[in-house]
Design an enzyme around this catalytic site. Sequence first.
Site, PDB file in Angstrom:
ATOM      1  N   PRO A 155       0.054  22.657 -29.689  1.00 44.60           N
ATOM      2  CA  PRO A 155      -0.324  22.034 -30.966  1.00 44.60           C
ATOM      3  C   PRO A 155      -1.556  22.617 -31.654  1.00 44.60           C
ATOM      4  CG  PRO A 155      -0.810  20.570 -29.121  1.00 44.60           C
ATOM      5  CD  PRO A 155      -0.084  21.741 -28.554  1.00 44.60           C
TER       6      PRO A 155
ATOM      7  N   LYS B 183       1.604  23.678 -35.949  1.00 46.15           N
ATOM      8  CA  LYS B 183       2.795  24.298 -36.554  1.00 46.15           C
ATOM      9  C   LYS B 183       4.124  23.602 -36.260  1.00 46.15           C
ATOM     10  CE  LYS B 183       0.977  27.703 -38.682  1.00 46.15           C
ATOM     11  NZ  LYS B 183       0.521  27.073 -39.896  1.00 46.15           N
TER      12      LYS B 183
ATOM     13  N   TYR C  84      -2.688  29.490 -41.101  1.00 48.51           N
ATOM     14  CA  TYR C  84      -2.901  28.044 -40.945  1.00 48.51           C
ATOM     15  C   TYR C  84      -2.297  27.259 -42.111  1.00 48.51           C
ATOM     16  CZ  TYR C  84      -5.224  23.797 -39.365  1.00 48.51           C
ATOM     17  OH  TYR C  84      -5.475  22.530 -38.904  1.00 48.51           O
TER      18      TYR C  84
ATOM     19  N   TYR D  57     -12.340  22.237 -34.902  1.00 47.81           N
ATOM     20  CA  TYR D  57     -11.778  22.843 -33.686  1.00 47.81           C
ATOM     21  C   TYR D  57     -12.968  23.352 -32.885  1.00 47.81           C
ATOM     22  CZ  TYR D  57      -7.015  22.889 -35.648  1.00 47.81           C
ATOM     23  OH  TYR D  57      -5.792  22.531 -36.160  1.00 47.81           O
TER      24      TYR D  57
ATOM     25  N   HIS E 248      -6.909  19.017 -47.632  1.00 50.05           N
ATOM     26  CA  HIS E 248      -8.075  19.637 -46.984  1.00 50.05           C
ATOM     27  C   HIS E 248      -8.167  21.095 -47.409  1.00 50.05           C
ATOM     28  CE1 HIS E 248      -9.302  16.783 -43.548  1.00 50.05           C
ATOM     29  NE2 HIS E 248      -8.661  16.098 -44.474  1.00 50.05           N
TER      30      HIS E 248
HETATM   31  P1  RFL Z   1      11.469  15.451 -32.633  1.00 51.88           P
HETATM   32  O1  RFL Z   1      10.433  14.894 -33.537  1.00 51.88           O
HETATM   33  O2  RFL Z   1      11.217  15.441 -31.166  1.00 51.88           O
HETATM   34  O3  RFL Z   1      12.814  14.650 -32.951  1.00 51.88           O
HETATM   35  C1  RFL Z   1      13.936  14.718 -32.130  1.00 51.88           C
HETATM   36  C2  RFL Z   1      14.678  13.412 -32.249  1.00 51.88           C
HETATM   37  O4  RFL Z   1      15.877  13.468 -31.469  1.00 51.88           O
HETATM   38  C3  RFL Z   1      15.996  12.262 -30.732  1.00 51.88           C
HETATM   39  N1  RFL Z   1      16.852  12.525 -29.571  1.00 51.88           N
HETATM   40  C4  RFL Z   1      18.163  12.196 -29.535  1.00 51.88           C
HETATM   41  N2  RFL Z   1      18.956  11.577 -30.426  1.00 51.88           N
HETATM   42  C5  RFL Z   1      20.247  11.376 -30.066  1.00 51.88           C
HETATM   43  N3  RFL Z   1      20.774  11.747 -28.879  1.00 51.88           N
HETATM   44  C6  RFL Z   1      20.003  12.364 -27.954  1.00 51.88           C
HETATM   45  N4  RFL Z   1      20.518  12.727 -26.783  1.00 51.88           N
HETATM   46  C7  RFL Z   1      18.647  12.616 -28.270  1.00 51.88           C
HETATM   47  N5  RFL Z   1      17.611  13.197 -27.607  1.00 51.88           N
HETATM   48  C8  RFL Z   1      16.539  13.132 -28.413  1.00 51.88           C
HETATM   49  C9  RFL Z   1      14.568  11.888 -30.404  1.00 51.88           C
HETATM   50  O5  RFL Z   1      14.414  10.511 -30.094  1.00 51.88           O
HETATM   51  C10 RFL Z   1      13.855  12.253 -31.684  1.00 51.88           C
HETATM   52  O6  RFL Z   1      13.841  11.196 -32.616  1.00 51.88           O
HETATM   53  O7  RFL Z   1      11.845  16.956 -33.010  1.00 51.88           O
HETATM   54  P2  RFL Z   1      11.862  17.701 -34.461  1.00 51.88           P
HETATM   55  O8  RFL Z   1      12.565  16.864 -35.473  1.00 51.88           O
HETATM   56  O9  RFL Z   1      12.319  19.054 -34.171  1.00 51.88           O
HETATM   57  O10 RFL Z   1      10.336  17.705 -34.921  1.00 51.88           O
HETATM   58  C11 RFL Z   1       9.385  18.459 -34.217  1.00 51.88           C
HETATM   59  C12 RFL Z   1       8.024  17.759 -34.257  1.00 51.88           C
HETATM   60  O11 RFL Z   1       8.163  16.418 -33.841  1.00 51.88           O
HETATM   61  C13 RFL Z   1       6.994  18.457 -33.370  1.00 51.88           C
HETATM   62  O12 RFL Z   1       7.125  19.859 -33.455  1.00 51.88           O
HETATM   63  C14 RFL Z   1       5.551  18.087 -33.765  1.00 51.88           C
HETATM   64  O13 RFL Z   1       5.281  16.739 -33.501  1.00 51.88           O
HETATM   65  C15 RFL Z   1       4.557  18.967 -33.016  1.00 51.88           C
HETATM   66  N6  RFL Z   1       3.155  18.627 -33.295  1.00 51.88           N
HETATM   67  C16 RFL Z   1       2.536  19.048 -34.442  1.00 51.88           C
HETATM   68  N7  RFL Z   1       3.239  19.689 -35.391  1.00 51.88           N
HETATM   69  C17 RFL Z   1       2.661  20.022 -36.575  1.00 51.88           C
HETATM   70  O14 RFL Z   1       3.333  20.605 -37.437  1.00 51.88           O
HETATM   71  N8  RFL Z   1       1.341  19.734 -36.860  1.00 51.88           N
HETATM   72  C18 RFL Z   1       0.563  19.088 -35.963  1.00 51.88           C
HETATM   73  O15 RFL Z   1      -0.587  18.791 -36.270  1.00 51.88           O
HETATM   74  C19 RFL Z   1       1.151  18.753 -34.691  1.00 51.88           C
HETATM   75  N9  RFL Z   1       0.424  18.103 -33.776  1.00 51.88           N
HETATM   76  C20 RFL Z   1       2.422  17.880 -32.376  1.00 51.88           C
HETATM   77  C21 RFL Z   1       1.035  17.648 -32.647  1.00 51.88           C
HETATM   78  C22 RFL Z   1       3.018  17.323 -31.254  1.00 51.88           C
HETATM   79  C23 RFL Z   1       2.258  16.584 -30.390  1.00 51.88           C
HETATM   80  N10 RFL Z   1       2.926  16.002 -29.293  1.00 51.88           N
HETATM   81  C24 RFL Z   1       2.797  14.663 -28.918  1.00 51.88           C
HETATM   82  C25 RFL Z   1       4.065  16.705 -28.702  1.00 51.88           C
HETATM   83  C26 RFL Z   1       0.269  16.913 -31.776  1.00 51.88           C
HETATM   84  C27 RFL Z   1       0.864  16.412 -30.631  1.00 51.88           C
HETATM   85  C28 RFL Z   1      -0.046  15.660 -29.695  1.00 51.88           C
HETATM   86  C1  PHB Z   2      -3.543  16.021 -35.581  1.00 55.10           C
HETATM   87  O1  PHB Z   2      -4.213  15.505 -36.487  1.00 55.10           O
HETATM   88  O2  PHB Z   2      -2.790  15.335 -34.862  1.00 55.10           O
HETATM   89  C2  PHB Z   2      -3.642  17.463 -35.305  1.00 55.10           C
HETATM   90  C3  PHB Z   2      -4.401  18.265 -36.149  1.00 55.10           C
HETATM   91  C4  PHB Z   2      -4.494  19.619 -35.905  1.00 55.10           C
HETATM   92  C5  PHB Z   2      -3.835  20.168 -34.826  1.00 55.10           C
HETATM   93  C6  PHB Z   2      -3.063  19.379 -33.995  1.00 55.10           C
HETATM   94  C7  PHB Z   2      -2.965  18.019 -34.230  1.00 55.10           C
HETATM   95  O3  PHB Z   2      -3.949  21.492 -34.588  1.00 55.10           O
END
Ligand code: RFL
Ligand code: PHB
Length: 392
Positions: free
Chosen positions: A291, A295, A383, A200, A72
């Site tokens: 989110p 990041k 971004y 957005y 993008h």
């Molecule tokens: P994770 O992905 O939470 O992974 C942690 C892992 O540890 C496991 N775990 C354990 N394992 C063993 N023993 C235990 N006691 C444990 N406790 C937990 C878990 O099951 C899991 O598998 O953390 P990590 O690796 O630091 O990664 C971080 C990302 O997942 C997170 O920051 C992103 O998903 C945030 N996020 C976004 N990030 C972006 O860079 N771009 C985005 O567009 C974006 N959109 C989002 C998001 C997060 C969202 N939610 C649902 C929180 C959109 C949403 C809606």
């Molecule tokens: C997504 O596609 O899940 C998404 C995109 C942009 C954001 C957060 C989540 O800022």
Amino acid sequence: MRTQVGIIGAGPAGLMLAHLLHRAGIESVVLENRSRDYVEKRVRAGVLEHPTVELLRETGLAERLDAQGLPHHGFALRFDGVDHRVALTELTGREITVYGQQEVVKDLIAARLAAGLALEFEVTGVSVHDLDSDRPRIAYTDSSGAARTLECDIIAGCDGFHGICRPAVADALTVFERVYPFAWLGVLAQTPPSHEELIYCYHDRGFALHSMRSPEVTRLYLQVPPDEPIERWPDDRIWEELGTRLAADGFTLTSGPIMEKGVTPMRSFVAEPMRHGRLFLAGDAAHIVPPTGAKGMNLAIADVRVLAAGAAAYFSTGRTELLDAYSDTCLRRVWRAEHFSWWMTSMLHRDPAGDPFDQRLQLSQLRYTAASRAALTSLAENYVGLPFDAPS
Ligand code: RFL
Ligand code: PHB
């Protein structure tokens, strides 16, 4: 059992760390409490920064990303029903890639298992011990029910925000936190995106985001009250509300079957330092961003890049300078992303208290950002992701 680096958590942070360590000739074991199927299906992030994509390419992980990821070159800021394009590539020379976090996770798991390296799912009762010694240990029960102890040189706490690593050293950490008075309701819909780029959208009724996963799958979000029960949002209501908030001249929202929906709270959180003794915290275990800036996953990858370089120096020469600098190095990028995510969140969400002064400030900020090349460039460079080694 012994290994060099014991990694707790098989999310993007833990799996990418294991991958980088393997490439540096360092042995690790990854322990995950969920099943492989669960981890591979968990719908989360979708936007990869430019430096994240480069790192995945440099380390041989981009075959599917390059075939299926969607580059993008801009996105829209929509307010008062009008789009203002943030021309990412024109402003920065770089781009972002839309590729689901669970696809990155699948690619990392496939690479690890294909190389025959240790990755255990469905472990329980994980605990960390002797973190101040040079032989820290992880105790756990494996998926067959057998009690295990893993002796390590270093432990990486990559177990996310609700894991056990940060609480194990909580007394030694300082926490900075902000909780927002709203949450995001996210849906994944089996319908083509309604626009080729992300939107957005600031609206009187609250923020909305149009994103996507593929040419056939749309990802959409709505600002809702915190702890909003999902039962209050039948599919029809979701489409109606999205239609109202995203309304703009010449724009038609295409609806379709909703495959998944959920409510995510919004939080800014940093625990300092990101290290205690031989335990290194990485990714969501150490910090959370709302989110809005996309990041979270990118920061997790940036942390483990620093940790892997520190570990490589330590295991090859015994030198600890890079490991000793781990927390400070990571925190500079973390706080830049914290600020950017807080700023995007504050500019785009409707405060339920509805202070008219704040609303006028928001609109002024949106208008200025959309009209000023300097402001747009600042938004765009944050971004797409500042270069890993950029001063910040
Ligand atoms: P994770 O992905 O939470 O992974 C942690 C892992 O540890 C496991 N775990 C354990 N394992 C063993 N023993 C235990 N006691 C444990 N406790 C937990 C878990 O099951 C899991 O598998 O953390 P990590 O690796 O630091 O990664 C971080 C990302 O997942 C997170 O920051 C992103 O998903 C945030 N996020 C976004 N990030 C972006 O860079 N771009 C985005 O567009 C974006 N959109 C989002 C998001 C997060 C969202 N939610 C649902 C929180 C959109 C949403 C809606
Ligand atoms: C997504 O596609 O899940 C998404 C995109 C942009 C954001 C957060 C989540 O800022």
